[in-house]
Design a protein around this motif. Structure first.
Motif, mmCIF file in Angstrom:
data_model
loop_
_atom_site.group_PDB
_atom_site.id
_atom_site.type_symbol
_atom_site.label_atom_id
_atom_site.label_comp_id
_atom_site.label_asym_id
_atom_site.label_seq_id
_atom_site.Cartn_x
_atom_site.Cartn_y
_atom_site.Cartn_z
ATOM 1 N N MET A 102 -37.094 -13.377 9.843
ATOM 2 C CA MET A 102 -36.345 -14.342 8.995
ATOM 3 C C MET A 102 -34.896 -14.376 9.466
ATOM 4 O O MET A 102 -34.178 -13.385 9.384
ATOM 5 C CB MET A 102 -36.434 -13.860 7.533
ATOM 6 C CG MET A 102 -35.804 -14.799 6.527
ATOM 7 S SD MET A 102 -36.874 -16.203 6.138
ATOM 8 C CE MET A 102 -35.853 -17.072 4.972
ATOM 9 N N SER A 103 -34.477 -15.527 9.964
ATOM 10 C CA SER A 103 -33.085 -15.637 10.412
ATOM 11 C C SER A 103 -32.305 -16.498 9.421
ATOM 12 O O SER A 103 -32.867 -17.067 8.509
ATOM 13 C CB SER A 103 -33.048 -16.268 11.801
ATOM 14 O OG SER A 103 -33.855 -17.425 11.832
ATOM 15 N N ARG A 104 -31.011 -16.515 9.625
ATOM 16 C CA ARG A 104 -30.162 -17.302 8.719
ATOM 17 C C ARG A 104 -29.536 -18.460 9.471
ATOM 18 O O ARG A 104 -29.298 -18.405 10.662
ATOM 19 C CB ARG A 104 -29.077 -16.412 8.123
ATOM 20 C CG ARG A 104 -29.462 -15.804 6.780
ATOM 21 C CD ARG A 104 -28.242 -15.223 6.075
ATOM 22 N NE ARG A 104 -27.357 -16.270 5.566
ATOM 23 C CZ ARG A 104 -27.566 -16.903 4.415
ATOM 24 N NH1 ARG A 104 -28.622 -16.655 3.680
ATOM 25 N NH2 ARG A 104 -26.707 -17.808 4.000
ATOM 26 N N TYR A 105 -29.262 -19.538 8.694
ATOM 27 C CA TYR A 105 -28.617 -20.724 9.253
ATOM 28 C C TYR A 105 -27.169 -20.399 9.592
ATOM 29 O O TYR A 105 -26.366 -20.097 8.705
ATOM 30 C CB TYR A 105 -28.686 -21.849 8.217
ATOM 31 C CG TYR A 105 -27.895 -23.098 8.551
ATOM 32 C CD1 TYR A 105 -28.108 -23.806 9.744
ATOM 33 C CD2 TYR A 105 -26.954 -23.608 7.661
ATOM 34 C CE1 TYR A 105 -27.406 -24.958 10.020
ATOM 35 C CE2 TYR A 105 -26.251 -24.768 7.926
ATOM 36 C CZ TYR A 105 -26.476 -25.437 9.106
ATOM 37 O OH TYR A 105 -25.782 -26.585 9.381
ATOM 38 N N SER A 106 -26.843 -20.424 10.870
ATOM 39 C CA SER A 106 -25.461 -20.202 11.284
ATOM 40 C C SER A 106 -24.969 -21.448 11.984
ATOM 41 O O SER A 106 -25.261 -21.695 13.148
ATOM 42 C CB SER A 106 -25.372 -19.000 12.221
ATOM 43 O OG SER A 106 -24.109 -19.009 12.859
ATOM 44 N N ALA A 107 -24.217 -22.263 11.224
ATOM 45 C CA ALA A 107 -23.772 -23.552 11.749
ATOM 46 C C ALA A 107 -22.938 -23.378 13.009
ATOM 47 O O ALA A 107 -23.159 -24.072 14.011
ATOM 48 C CB ALA A 107 -22.983 -24.296 10.677
ATOM 49 N N SER A 108 -21.996 -22.436 12.981
ATOM 50 C CA SER A 108 -21.077 -22.331 14.123
ATOM 51 C C SER A 108 -21.860 -21.976 15.385
ATOM 52 O O SER A 108 -21.581 -22.484 16.467
ATOM 53 C CB SER A 108 -19.995 -21.296 13.833
ATOM 54 O OG SER A 108 -20.596 -20.037 13.623
ATOM 55 N N GLU A 109 -22.861 -21.116 15.210
ATOM 56 C CA GLU A 109 -23.648 -20.704 16.374
ATOM 57 C C GLU A 109 -24.446 -21.870 16.952
ATOM 58 O O GLU A 109 -24.369 -22.169 18.143
ATOM 59 C CB GLU A 109 -24.605 -19.601 15.909
ATOM 60 C CG GLU A 109 -25.063 -18.676 16.993
ATOM 61 C CD GLU A 109 -25.900 -17.553 16.373
ATOM 62 O OE1 GLU A 109 -27.119 -17.564 16.599
ATOM 63 O OE2 GLU A 109 -25.331 -16.712 15.638
ATOM 64 N N ILE A 110 -25.209 -22.555 16.097
ATOM 65 C CA ILE A 110 -26.059 -23.610 16.652
ATOM 66 C C ILE A 110 -25.242 -24.819 17.095
ATOM 67 O O ILE A 110 -25.587 -25.489 18.044
ATOM 68 C CB ILE A 110 -27.193 -24.029 15.681
ATOM 69 C CG1 ILE A 110 -26.666 -24.724 14.448
ATOM 70 C CG2 ILE A 110 -28.063 -22.847 15.310
ATOM 71 C CD1 ILE A 110 -27.795 -25.342 13.628
ATOM 72 N N GLU A 111 -24.114 -25.053 16.431
ATOM 73 C CA GLU A 111 -23.347 -26.244 16.804
ATOM 74 C C GLU A 111 -22.729 -26.101 18.190
ATOM 75 O O GLU A 111 -22.786 -27.028 19.003
ATOM 76 C CB GLU A 111 -22.309 -26.568 15.718
ATOM 77 C CG GLU A 111 -23.024 -27.127 14.480
ATOM 78 C CD GLU A 111 -22.137 -27.435 13.285
ATOM 79 O OE1 GLU A 111 -20.906 -27.315 13.396
ATOM 80 O OE2 GLU A 111 -22.709 -27.804 12.237
ATOM 81 N N SER A 112 -22.161 -24.929 18.472
ATOM 82 C CA SER A 112 -21.577 -24.789 19.819
ATOM 83 C C SER A 112 -22.680 -24.746 20.873
ATOM 84 O O SER A 112 -22.523 -25.277 21.975
ATOM 85 C CB SER A 112 -20.657 -23.577 19.902
ATOM 86 O OG SER A 112 -21.310 -22.448 19.393
ATOM 87 N N LYS A 113 -23.826 -24.153 20.502
ATOM 88 C CA LYS A 113 -24.938 -24.076 21.445
ATOM 89 C C LYS A 113 -25.413 -25.472 21.867
ATOM 90 O O LYS A 113 -25.555 -25.761 23.053
ATOM 91 C CB LYS A 113 -26.082 -23.303 20.775
ATOM 92 C CG LYS A 113 -27.379 -23.258 21.559
ATOM 93 C CD LYS A 113 -28.404 -22.453 20.771
ATOM 94 C CE LYS A 113 -29.833 -22.770 21.176
ATOM 95 N NZ LYS A 113 -30.793 -22.165 20.243
ATOM 96 N N TRP A 114 -25.623 -26.336 20.868
ATOM 97 C CA TRP A 114 -26.182 -27.650 21.217
ATOM 98 C C TRP A 114 -25.155 -28.587 21.815
ATOM 99 O O TRP A 114 -25.470 -29.422 22.655
ATOM 100 C CB TRP A 114 -26.896 -28.264 20.011
ATOM 101 C CG TRP A 114 -28.123 -27.468 19.688
ATOM 102 C CD1 TRP A 114 -28.321 -26.651 18.623
ATOM 103 C CD2 TRP A 114 -29.297 -27.356 20.504
ATOM 104 N NE1 TRP A 114 -29.544 -26.033 18.700
ATOM 105 C CE2 TRP A 114 -30.162 -26.453 19.851
ATOM 106 C CE3 TRP A 114 -29.704 -27.917 21.722
ATOM 107 C CZ2 TRP A 114 -31.419 -26.105 20.365
ATOM 108 C CZ3 TRP A 114 -30.942 -27.589 22.234
ATOM 109 C CH2 TRP A 114 -31.785 -26.684 21.559
ATOM 110 N N GLN A 115 -23.886 -28.412 21.423
ATOM 111 C CA GLN A 115 -22.851 -29.230 22.069
ATOM 112 C C GLN A 115 -22.781 -28.892 23.555
ATOM 113 O O GLN A 115 -22.619 -29.780 24.404
ATOM 114 C CB GLN A 115 -21.499 -29.010 21.385
ATOM 115 C CG GLN A 115 -21.422 -29.760 20.041
ATOM 116 C CD GLN A 115 -20.211 -29.403 19.206
ATOM 117 O OE1 GLN A 115 -19.205 -28.932 19.720
ATOM 118 N NE2 GLN A 115 -20.318 -29.633 17.910
#
Length: 846
Positions: A1-14
């Motif tokens: 079970m992971s948690r939603y980390s906006a900063s992590e996924i946003e920089s990754k996909w950008q």
RNA sequence: GCGGGCGUGGUGGAAUGGUAGACACACCAGACUUAAAAUCUGUUGGGCGUAUGCCCGUGGGGGUUCGAGUCCCCCCGCCCGCACCA
């Protein structure tokens, strides 16, 4: 079970998008193109929520169209010239150029974390010499084609600072720095001949089907086509006839006096001869130049002593007054006043005790008119002119045609069409703008600069320690050789209105590095802008100027014929507002507080209760601002993007609330959790309700697609909430749930692209979701077996009826009459009327 | 002054002339918890009624229509633009 980390996924996909260069606009003749543009920002220093909302809307459209297979152009630039940079230089020192480019760098860095699908390789600022040099080149072309000329025009003059003021710098008729009473003063200035295009700009509005009706109407009224009568009042002293234009010639019988503008040539002549008139005219010239200031100023008049003859009765003499409410810019700068039927004229006549005569009836006195001007529907009888009796004067049309015919036959007047639209004055007596590329030569007069000498660059070594245009006092910049004869000459020191910069930037984006203003091949492919998005405050000036500019560029060969009307579709978005928090200081003056310093209606620091003032446009002075950077840091860009679109329709204002932003964040978390849960599901579990889930999802595809197409972003989000709840409760098997969450991610991807990418990847979607084709609803899944129709009795809902969807109207009619509620209402009788709108409603009239 | 727009629950708002209040916030109640937070579930326009239900209700007044938040007229309030703010 992971948690939603906006900063992590946003920089990754950008990073992934940059890597794949997915937003680079590619001219691909095999593909249909789509050009989406948001009005470019002024680099004020930091981005604000209004930017976030504007660019998110454009981004939703751009990403959606990209998924639909279009080759998308979605660029960004900076409207970088203008007053604030000079004001900053005056207030805090430094240079407008440094200030501007520093602001651009800051704002670009603030904007990038939003994950906008922008092709940054096309970025430019209007203060780049490469841009304004091309603008200078076009100015020379326009000059060549007779689209630019010089004439005198009035400006706001500050007699203490000895400088020209912008309207914005005039506060209650006084200069903002000096406090001196502002005067109107004439200067020779450059003008674009936009008025030559009045008729065409008006007619072409009809073709702009995808513009808001209100904007077209505002432009129509601004252009202001009117038909009226022009005629001369003969003076009894033999002086030059006073020409008058009126759209209500039918009121001529009620004439009380002839009025001329203080700027009318006769007034100017009298001014030189008569000290009293000179003083009066000077008084009239105090105050700003805006129409609002002139029209709302207390009415002032001066009887010149000149008399003119009434055209219908030469024995009837009318006095000639100078009146401050008459605009020299409209018509002939002279009017005849009919106080009985025009409120403004009536107020003036009451003040100066001038006669009030009824134009439409035989009475010669003013008894019917007290303090309210009258507009009757029909004339009764009219002095001297039987011809006018019985006219319909309610709209003016019949009245104008009849009276124009009468005047033309009698030979004293002519029917003319006039436009309210004035030529566009582009000269600004300021430094931080595009230099006007002309030279004033003692031998040759005004000479355009040679194109090979362009750009005429702004000099960097200027100071802002005193008011006025630094170009005027620069020791050497003005000095040059005449491009025509080589004699020492002086450069023009006026710069261009910043509206010029913004009138063609959309075209420049199609080929930002071209060595000419545009590249016709690129412009032919990319133009027009398919969807333009910006504030309603630009409804008239910017959008009208751009429409003129596209035509002028076409004439000079800078735009192809398909781009004469530059914006195919226009959307005007609302503002972002916020409550205002206020306390009082010891002198009872308001003190404003930032939202981040307030919690539960109290100041966090002191516990003092704040007064809450209803939501208003975010402004620094009221401190009701929320910094997007803080929101992105706290919740991520996807939350900010979701919230600015969620709560209000895009054309209306949206109120930023902390609780709303948190709710958005919670929802995105929920979606993330659902995806995670589905990922963990056991393949072998037997699910139930697969079909129901997929039906709901496909209904959502259809609805959300329609919503995005029609700018119903808030409605799309409401449906996304709905389908998320359905999915969350679904007991369907893994395959169905996986299909559902992938479609949900796709439907969310224009709004929350980072989260969508992450879910897509987790669920094994191929490639980037950004590049995946938009889902298509399966029509078979949309068909409903039965429908529930409300039954109204006399227009009030009383019951409902569940019937097969394909039941005929006749069958429904029979069935309705058997219903209990209907039977009860009919009480044994027959309905007066039975209305059945299949699939909609049933109304029984008893 | 002129031109344009907007006005719906406690709040933001939804509604091709067709069930007013979708969706969300807030509030309240419940579940979980030693407790809190988080999460989940439910209620919520006003009034009357035990209830099936009835009445009222989209700024105010009038009109068109079988039917009006929506169309028309008048009024009130607020917002935007008015040509040199961008």
């Amino acid at each position: 079970m992971s948690r939603y980390s906006a900063s992590e996924i946003e920089s990754k996909w950008q990073a992934a998008w940059n890597e794949a260069e997915v937003f680079k606009a590619k001219r691909d003749d095999a593909k249909e193109k789509y050009y989406v543009l948001e009005m470019f920002p002024y680099p004020s220093g930091r981005i604000h929520m209004g930017h976030v909302r504007n660019y998110t809307m454009g981004d939703v459209v751009a990403r959606y169209k990209g998924s639909c297979g279009f080759s998308v152009l979605h660029p960004m630039g900076w409207d970088a010239f203008g007053m604030p940079a000079e004001n900053a230089a005056m207030a805090i020192g430094g240079h407008p150029k440094t200030w501007t480019y520093d602001n651009i760098a800051t704002m670009r860095e603030q904007m990038k974390p939003l994950g906008l699908s922008i092709d940054w390789s096309r970025e430019f600022a209007t203060c780049d010499p490469e841009y304004y040099g091309q603008q200078q080149s076009m100015f020379i072309d326009f000059l060549d084609k007779g689209l630019v000329y010089r004439k005198n025009a009035v400006v706001n003059w500050d007699p203490v600072d000895m400088t020209v003021l912008a309207n914005e710098q005039v506060e209650a008729g006084r200069g903002w720095r000096s406090g001196a009473l502002v005067e109107r003063r004439e200067l020779t200035q450059w003008f674009f001949k936009i008025s030559d295009y009045s008729e065409e700009l008006l007619d072409a509005l009809d073709g702009l089907d995808n513009w808001p009706a209100k904007v077209r109407l505002m432009q129509e009224n601004w252009i202001g086509k009117s038909r009226g009568l022009q005629f001369g009042f003969e003076r009894t002293d033999g002086g030059e006839t006073i020409d008058v234009y009126t759209t209500r010639p039918d009121t001529l019988n009620g004439a009380s006096f002839v009025g001329i503008s203080p700027d009318h040539p006769i007034a100017k002549q009298l001014e030189t001869e008569n000290a009293e008139i000179a003083a009066f005219v000077a008084e009239c010239r105090k105050g700003g130049t805006t129409a609002e200031a002139i029209e709302t100023a207390p009415k002032l008049g001066y009887d010149t002593g000149i008399k003119v003859k009434h055209p219908l009765n030469p024995d009837w003499e009318l006095p000639v007054w100078i009146a401050n409410f008459i605009l020299m810019d409209y018509g002939t700068g002279a009017i005849f006043a009919c106080p009985a039927h025009d409120q403004r004229d009536l107020d003036f006549c009451r003040k100066y005790d001038l006669p009030v005569k009824n134009a439409f009836f035989l009475q010669d006195d003013d008894t019917p008119v007290a303090d309210q001007a009258l507009v009757p529907a029909k004339t009764e009888a009219v002095r001297w002119v039987d011809h006018f009796a019985g006219l319909d004067v309610s709209t003016g049309d019949e009245a104008i045609n009849t009276t124009v015919d009468f005047a033309e036959n009698a030979g004293w007047g002519t029917g003319v069409t006039k436009f309210r639209l004035r030529d566009w004055g582009l000269s600004r007596q300021r430094y931080w703008g595009c230099p006007i590329p002309v030279v004033h030569c003692p031998n040759c007069g005004v000479v355009p600069e040679k194109k090979e000498n362009l750009p005429i660059r702004l000099p960097d070594d200027v100071t802002f320690d005193k008011p006025g245009n630094p170009l005027d006092r620069h020791p050497t910049w003005r000095d040059c050789a005449c491009p025509s004869c080589g004699t020492p000459a002086k450069r023009e020191t006026d710069t261009m209105d910043t509206f010029v910069d913004s009138s063609w930037y959309y075209a420049r984006f199609t080929a930002p590095d071209a060595k000419t203003p545009t590249d016709l091949a690129e412009a032919s492919y990319w133009m027009n802008v398919d969807q333009y998005i910006g504030g309603i405050e630009h409804a008239i000036l910017h959008l009208l100027y751009s429409r003129f500019f596209a035509r002028a560029m076409n004439i000079c060969g800078h735009l192809p014929d398909n781009a004469v009307e530059p914006f195919n579709a226009l959307f005007t978005q609302g503002m972002v507002t916020h409550e205002i928090y206020q306390t009082r200081d010891d002198k009872d003056r308001p003190v404003y507080h930032l939202p981040e310093d307030v919690e539960n209606g109290k100041l966090i620091a002191t516990g003092e209760t704040v007064e809450i003032i209803p939501s208003a446009k975010m402004s620094k002075s009221k401190k009701n601002v929320v910094d997007p950077v803080n929101i992105i840091n706290a919740f991520g860009a996807d939350t900010a993007r979701w919230f600015v679109l969620s709560d209000s329709p895009p054309e209306r204002d949206v109120e930023w609330t902390a609780s709303g932003a948190e709710a958005a964040y919670k929802h995105l978390n929920r979606v993330w959790t659902i995806s995670d849960k589905i990922d963990q599901m056991d393949e072998s579990t037997i699910g139930k309700g697969d079909g129901d889930l997929l039906r709901a999802v496909h209904k959502a595809i259809k609805g959300i697609t329609q919503d995005i197409e029609s700018f119903g972003f808030n409605a799309a989000i409401a449906k996304l909430y709905g389908i998320t709840a359905v999915l969350n409760k679904s007991k369907a098997g893994k395959a169905a749930q996986q299909e559902a969450i992938k479609i949900l991610a796709q439907l969310m991807s224009p709004i929350t692209p980072h989260l969508a990418e992450d879910i897509w990847a987790q669920q094994g979607g191929s490639g980037l979701i950004t590049l995946a084709p938009w889902p298509i609803a399966d029509e078979k899944l949309l068909i409903e077996d039965s429908v529930t129709m409300p039954i109204q009795i006399n227009g009030k809902r009383r019951s409902e009826l569940k019937i097969p969807a394909d039941m005929s109207k006749e069958e429904i009619e029979k069935l309705v009459l058997t219903q209990d509620a209907v039977q009860k209402a009919l009480a044994g009788g027959q309905p007066k009327k039975l209305i059945v709108v299949p699939g909609r409603i049933i109304n029984v009239v008893v």
